[in-house]
Design a protein around this motif. Structure first.
Motif, short mmCIF file in Angstrom:
data_model
loop_
_atom_site.label_atom_id
_atom_site.label_comp_id
_atom_site.label_asym_id
_atom_site.label_seq_id
_atom_site.Cartn_x
_atom_site.Cartn_y
_atom_site.Cartn_z
N LEU A 61 0.81 -1.22 0.00
CA LEU A 61 0.00 0.00 0.00
C LEU A 61 0.84 1.27 0.00
N ASP A 62 2.12 1.18 0.22
CA ASP A 62 2.97 2.37 0.31
C ASP A 62 2.96 3.14 -1.01
N GLY A 63 2.56 4.41 -0.95
CA GLY A 63 2.54 5.26 -2.14
C GLY A 63 1.36 5.06 -3.06
N VAL A 64 0.34 4.35 -2.59
CA VAL A 64 -0.80 3.99 -3.42
C VAL A 64 -1.99 4.88 -3.10
N ASP A 65 -2.71 5.34 -4.13
CA ASP A 65 -3.96 6.07 -3.87
C ASP A 65 -5.19 5.42 -4.51
N ARG A 66 -4.97 4.36 -5.29
CA ARG A 66 -6.08 3.61 -5.90
C ARG A 66 -5.74 2.13 -5.84
N VAL A 67 -6.77 1.29 -5.78
CA VAL A 67 -6.52 -0.15 -5.70
C VAL A 67 -7.57 -0.93 -6.47
N TYR A 68 -7.10 -1.94 -7.21
CA TYR A 68 -7.98 -2.89 -7.90
C TYR A 68 -7.97 -4.17 -7.08
N LEU A 69 -9.15 -4.56 -6.62
CA LEU A 69 -9.28 -5.63 -5.65
C LEU A 69 -9.81 -6.91 -6.29
N ILE A 70 -9.00 -7.95 -6.25
CA ILE A 70 -9.45 -9.27 -6.66
C ILE A 70 -9.51 -10.13 -5.40
N PRO A 71 -10.67 -10.62 -5.01
CA PRO A 71 -10.80 -11.38 -3.76
C PRO A 71 -9.98 -12.66 -3.78
N PRO A 72 -9.63 -13.17 -2.59
CA PRO A 72 -8.96 -14.47 -2.54
C PRO A 72 -9.89 -15.56 -3.07
N LEU A 73 -9.33 -16.47 -3.84
CA LEU A 73 -10.13 -17.50 -4.50
C LEU A 73 -10.46 -18.64 -3.54
N HIS A 95 -8.01 6.45 -1.86
CA HIS A 95 -9.31 7.12 -1.95
C HIS A 95 -10.23 6.51 -3.00
N ARG A 96 -9.69 5.61 -3.83
CA ARG A 96 -10.53 4.97 -4.85
C ARG A 96 -10.27 3.48 -4.86
N ALA A 97 -11.37 2.70 -4.82
CA ALA A 97 -11.26 1.25 -4.84
C ALA A 97 -12.21 0.68 -5.88
N VAL A 98 -11.70 -0.24 -6.67
CA VAL A 98 -12.50 -0.94 -7.68
C VAL A 98 -12.43 -2.43 -7.35
N LEU A 99 -13.59 -3.00 -7.10
CA LEU A 99 -13.69 -4.40 -6.65
C LEU A 99 -14.21 -5.28 -7.77
N LEU A 100 -13.55 -6.43 -7.96
CA LEU A 100 -14.05 -7.43 -8.89
C LEU A 100 -14.98 -8.37 -8.15
N SER A 101 -16.24 -8.38 -8.55
CA SER A 101 -17.22 -9.27 -7.96
C SER A 101 -17.78 -10.17 -9.07
N SER A 102 -19.05 -10.44 -9.05
CA SER A 102 -19.68 -11.33 -10.03
C SER A 102 -21.11 -10.89 -10.28
N SER A 103 -21.56 -11.07 -11.52
CA SER A 103 -22.93 -10.74 -11.85
C SER A 103 -23.92 -11.56 -11.03
N ALA A 104 -23.45 -12.72 -10.53
CA ALA A 104 -24.33 -13.61 -9.78
C ALA A 104 -24.45 -13.24 -8.31
N VAL A 174 -12.79 -1.87 -18.67
CA VAL A 174 -13.72 -1.17 -17.78
C VAL A 174 -13.05 -0.87 -16.46
N ALA A 175 -12.24 -1.80 -15.94
CA ALA A 175 -11.51 -1.56 -14.69
C ALA A 175 -10.61 -0.34 -14.80
N VAL A 176 -9.92 -0.22 -15.92
CA VAL A 176 -9.03 0.93 -16.13
C VAL A 176 -9.82 2.23 -16.10
N ARG A 177 -10.96 2.25 -16.77
CA ARG A 177 -11.79 3.46 -16.76
C ARG A 177 -12.27 3.77 -15.33
#
Length: 282
Positions: A61-73, A95-104, A174-177
């Motif tokens: 997390l050092d020096g990070v202001d955004r994160v893309y989150l892939i949950p543990p499998l 300050h910004r988080a993008v989470l990968l979830s599922s349509s289900a 889409v994640a990049v956007r």
């Protein structure tokens, strides 16, 4: 978007993480590529990260202001693992988080649905990507791809249900956007491909494109659960088998305009992806 820090991409060697990291670096963004072995990623700073080893979290997390989150499998209680990390991320300035979830899995649903529910209260800018099933499940290291290569069979409990299978390249775009646009969507985004296909359709397309006969074998929920239990914890196997049963009942028979709307181009189709990957491997 003007940024002062890096984007942490968790799971940067995985199906969507690797593509998200590559697209971010290609666009000139600073990326910290996180994986258990700190595998080098072109153009990014590679860092070790393990959801189950909190000692790896602070450096990532050092020096990070955004994160893309892939949950543990394979974990049916990912909130217990992810939420302490997200609190730490907020504390150090993410300050910004993008989470990968599922349509289900809806907000507040099982597993990652609980993380989805918590995200809006934790970050001022956020998005939850809820893609349908990945097209790469039939070409990569997924159990479907393995059974196709070894036996020419796709095993599901989905019956004749249809799915808006989506290309991981489109998920990454889409994640990049969502990570870099001036105005984060602050919403959940259901991502699909351009059409819905049954697993019977998938088998036909693979047969036509590759020349190798592939069939879809239909299992009951119980048979699918037991088959998956050999590969993963029983709770997670039951959840995945339940998702197949929901597909059979029509839960994934839909398409959305999310990819077109956020990237400005239509989503790729399964036949196109398979033809591309077949050419690359030949």
């Amino acid at each position: 978007m003007t940024t002062t820090g890096s984007t942490l991409v968790i799971g940067a060697t995985g199906t969507t993480g690797s593509r998200t990291a590559a697209q971010l670096t290609a666009a000139g963004h600073r990326v910290k590529a996180a994986s258990r072995q700190a595998t080098p990623v072109t153009g990014a700073e590679s860092v070790p990260f393990d959801w189950y080893d909190p000692a790896t979290h602070a450096a990532a997390l050092d020096g990070v202001d955004r994160v893309y989150l892939i949950p543990p499998l394979g974990d049916s209680d990912v909130a217990a693992i992810m939420l302490p990390f997200l609190h730490q991320a907020r504390t150090v300035g993410v300050h910004r988080a993008v989470l990968l979830s599922s349509s289900a899995i809806p907000e507040g649903g099982p597993a990652v649905g609980m993380v989805h529910q918590a995200l809006p209260d934790m970050f001022e800018q956020w998005a939850v990507l809820r893609p349908s099933w990945f097209m790469q499940n039939f070409t990569g290291a997924h159990a479907h791809a393995v059974s196709i290569r070894e036996d020419g069979i796709i095993w599901t409990a989905a019956g004749s249900g249809r799915v808006g299978f989506v290309d991981a390249e489109d998920i990454a775009a889409v994640a990049v956007r969502a990570l870099t646009d001036d105005h984060a969507p602050n919403t959940d985004l259901v991502l699909t491909g351009p059409e819905t296909l049954s697993y019977d359709d998938i088998a036909v397309i693979i047969t036509e494109v590759t020349g190798r006969p592939v069939t879809h074998r239909r299992l009951s929920y119980e048979q699918m659960r037991d088959r998956l239990t050999a590969l993963m914890p029983v709770e997670f196997a039951a959840m995945l088998a339940g998702m197949d049963r929901a597909i059979a009942e029509g839960s994934e028979d839909r398409t959305t305009d999310t990819v077109q709307r956020l990237t400005g181009r239509p989503p790729g189709g399964f036949r196109t992806l398979l033809e591309r990957e077949t050419r690359c491997s030949s």
